[in-house]
Scaffold this motif. Structure first.
Motif, PDB file in Angstrom:
ATOM      1  N   LEU A   1       0.840  -1.188   0.000  1.00 35.20           N
ATOM      2  CA  LEU A   1       0.000   0.000   0.000  1.00 35.20           C
ATOM      3  C   LEU A   1       0.881   1.245   0.000  1.00 35.20           C
ATOM      4  O   LEU A   1       1.951   1.256   0.610  1.00 35.20           O
ATOM      5  CB  LEU A   1      -0.910   0.030   1.219  1.00 35.20           C
ATOM      6  CG  LEU A   1      -1.785  -1.200   1.446  1.00 35.20           C
ATOM      7  CD1 LEU A   1      -2.680  -0.969   2.674  1.00 35.20           C
ATOM      8  CD2 LEU A   1      -2.606  -1.538   0.229  1.00 35.20           C
ATOM      9  N   SER A   2       0.403   2.272  -0.677  1.00 34.16           N
ATOM     10  CA  SER A   2       1.096   3.554  -0.705  1.00 34.16           C
ATOM     11  C   SER A   2       0.143   4.648  -0.254  1.00 34.16           C
ATOM     12  O   SER A   2      -1.071   4.552  -0.448  1.00 34.16           O
ATOM     13  CB  SER A   2       1.593   3.877  -2.113  1.00 34.16           C
ATOM     14  OG  SER A   2       2.506   2.915  -2.578  1.00 34.16           O
ATOM     15  N   CYS A   3       0.717   5.693   0.313  1.00 34.82           N
ATOM     16  CA  CYS A   3      -0.082   6.845   0.747  1.00 34.82           C
ATOM     17  C   CYS A   3       0.714   8.115   0.415  1.00 34.82           C
ATOM     18  O   CYS A   3       1.762   8.353   1.016  1.00 34.82           O
ATOM     19  CB  CYS A   3      -0.369   6.774   2.234  1.00 34.82           C
ATOM     20  SG  CYS A   3      -1.190   8.245   2.908  1.00 34.82           S
ATOM     21  N   GLU A   4       0.210   8.871  -0.520  1.00 37.47           N
ATOM     22  CA  GLU A   4       0.837  10.147  -0.855  1.00 37.47           C
ATOM     23  C   GLU A   4       0.324  11.220   0.089  1.00 37.47           C
ATOM     24  O   GLU A   4      -0.890  11.376   0.271  1.00 37.47           O
ATOM     25  CB  GLU A   4       0.532  10.518  -2.300  1.00 37.47           C
ATOM     26  CG  GLU A   4       1.187   9.602  -3.310  1.00 37.47           C
ATOM     27  CD  GLU A   4       1.007  10.076  -4.735  1.00 37.47           C
ATOM     28  OE1 GLU A   4       0.966   9.245  -5.645  1.00 37.47           O
ATOM     29  OE2 GLU A   4       0.897  11.301  -4.942  1.00 37.47           O
TER      30      GLU A   4
ATOM     31  N   LEU B   1       4.126   7.328   2.222  1.00 33.37           N
ATOM     32  CA  LEU B   1       4.153   6.301   3.255  1.00 33.37           C
ATOM     33  C   LEU B   1       3.786   4.973   2.609  1.00 33.37           C
ATOM     34  O   LEU B   1       2.929   4.939   1.721  1.00 33.37           O
ATOM     35  CB  LEU B   1       3.149   6.649   4.351  1.00 33.37           C
ATOM     36  CG  LEU B   1       3.004   5.679   5.507  1.00 33.37           C
ATOM     37  CD1 LEU B   1       4.238   5.749   6.418  1.00 33.37           C
ATOM     38  CD2 LEU B   1       1.738   5.973   6.312  1.00 33.37           C
ATOM     39  N   TYR B   2       4.422   3.892   3.056  1.00 28.54           N
ATOM     40  CA  TYR B   2       4.158   2.568   2.503  1.00 28.54           C
ATOM     41  C   TYR B   2       3.786   1.582   3.608  1.00 28.54           C
ATOM     42  O   TYR B   2       4.152   1.747   4.762  1.00 28.54           O
ATOM     43  CB  TYR B   2       5.399   2.033   1.777  1.00 28.54           C
ATOM     44  CG  TYR B   2       5.882   2.900   0.650  1.00 28.54           C
ATOM     45  CD1 TYR B   2       6.964   3.759   0.828  1.00 28.54           C
ATOM     46  CD2 TYR B   2       5.270   2.856  -0.600  1.00 28.54           C
ATOM     47  CE1 TYR B   2       7.425   4.561  -0.205  1.00 28.54           C
ATOM     48  CE2 TYR B   2       5.714   3.661  -1.643  1.00 28.54           C
ATOM     49  CZ  TYR B   2       6.791   4.509  -1.435  1.00 28.54           C
ATOM     50  OH  TYR B   2       7.231   5.305  -2.466  1.00 28.54           O
ATOM     51  N   LEU B   3       3.096   0.549   3.190  1.00 31.11           N
ATOM     52  CA  LEU B   3       2.863  -0.598   4.052  1.00 31.11           C
ATOM     53  C   LEU B   3       3.054  -1.841   3.205  1.00 31.11           C
ATOM     54  O   LEU B   3       2.233  -2.137   2.335  1.00 31.11           O
ATOM     55  CB  LEU B   3       1.465  -0.581   4.671  1.00 31.11           C
ATOM     56  CG  LEU B   3       1.210  -1.703   5.677  1.00 31.11           C
ATOM     57  CD1 LEU B   3       2.053  -1.501   6.941  1.00 31.11           C
ATOM     58  CD2 LEU B   3      -0.276  -1.778   6.054  1.00 31.11           C
ATOM     59  N   GLN B   4       4.154  -2.526   3.427  1.00 27.13           N
ATOM     60  CA  GLN B   4       4.411  -3.805   2.746  1.00 27.13           C
ATOM     61  C   GLN B   4       3.764  -4.909   3.560  1.00 27.13           C
ATOM     62  O   GLN B   4       4.078  -5.076   4.747  1.00 27.13           O
ATOM     63  CB  GLN B   4       5.912  -4.050   2.615  1.00 27.13           C
ATOM     64  CG  GLN B   4       6.263  -5.367   1.968  1.00 27.13           C
ATOM     65  CD  GLN B   4       5.854  -5.446   0.509  1.00 27.13           C
ATOM     66  OE1 GLN B   4       6.038  -4.487  -0.237  1.00 27.13           O
ATOM     67  NE2 GLN B   4       5.282  -6.572   0.110  1.00 27.13           N
TER      68      GLN B   4
END
Length: 122
Positions: free
Chosen positions: A20-23, A78-81
């Motif tokens: 997931l990515s969050c700009e 921000l990322y969530l692997q």
């Protein structure tokens, strides 16, 4: 105005992975705690992972060892692997930002994204 835009959700089989990515925009990026929350159908929203202004990272017990939170300051993202996904990881995943430094505490964030859906099938 702080804006958070998530992407990267989708459907995957158990054991699979998603990132997931969050700009993030609208504020001094390094001065906020950034976090991921999720809400499963019929359940309350819960904290999944967070990284605070001192780079302190914490995870929910249920995802520790499988999920990794990270951020790219140059990209304001921000990322969530998420690895080894389980059906119980299914839900809406929300990016969040808060001007407080959370440390070991989970706060209710000040700002929320719209969410991205993750579905894990068995």
């Amino acid at each position: 105005q702080v804006q958070l835009v998530e992407s990267g959700g989708g459907s995957v089989q158990a054991g699979g992975s998603l990132r997931l990515s969050c700009e993030v925009s609208g504020y001094t990026y390094s001065g906020y705690t950034l976090a991921w929350f999720r809400q499963a159908p019929g359940k309350e929203r819960e904290g999944v992972a967070a990284i605070d202004t001192a780079a302190y990272i914490k995870y929910a017990v249920s995802v520790k060892g499988r999920f990794t939170i990270s951020k790219d300051n140059a990209k304001n993202t921000l990322y969530l692997q998420m690895n080894s996904l389980k059906p119980e990881d299914t839900g809406m995943y929300y990016c969040a930002a808060d001007p407080r430094s959370w440390g070991a505490t989970w706060f209710v964030p000040t700002y929320w994204g719209q969410g991205t859906r993750v579905t894990v099938s068995s």
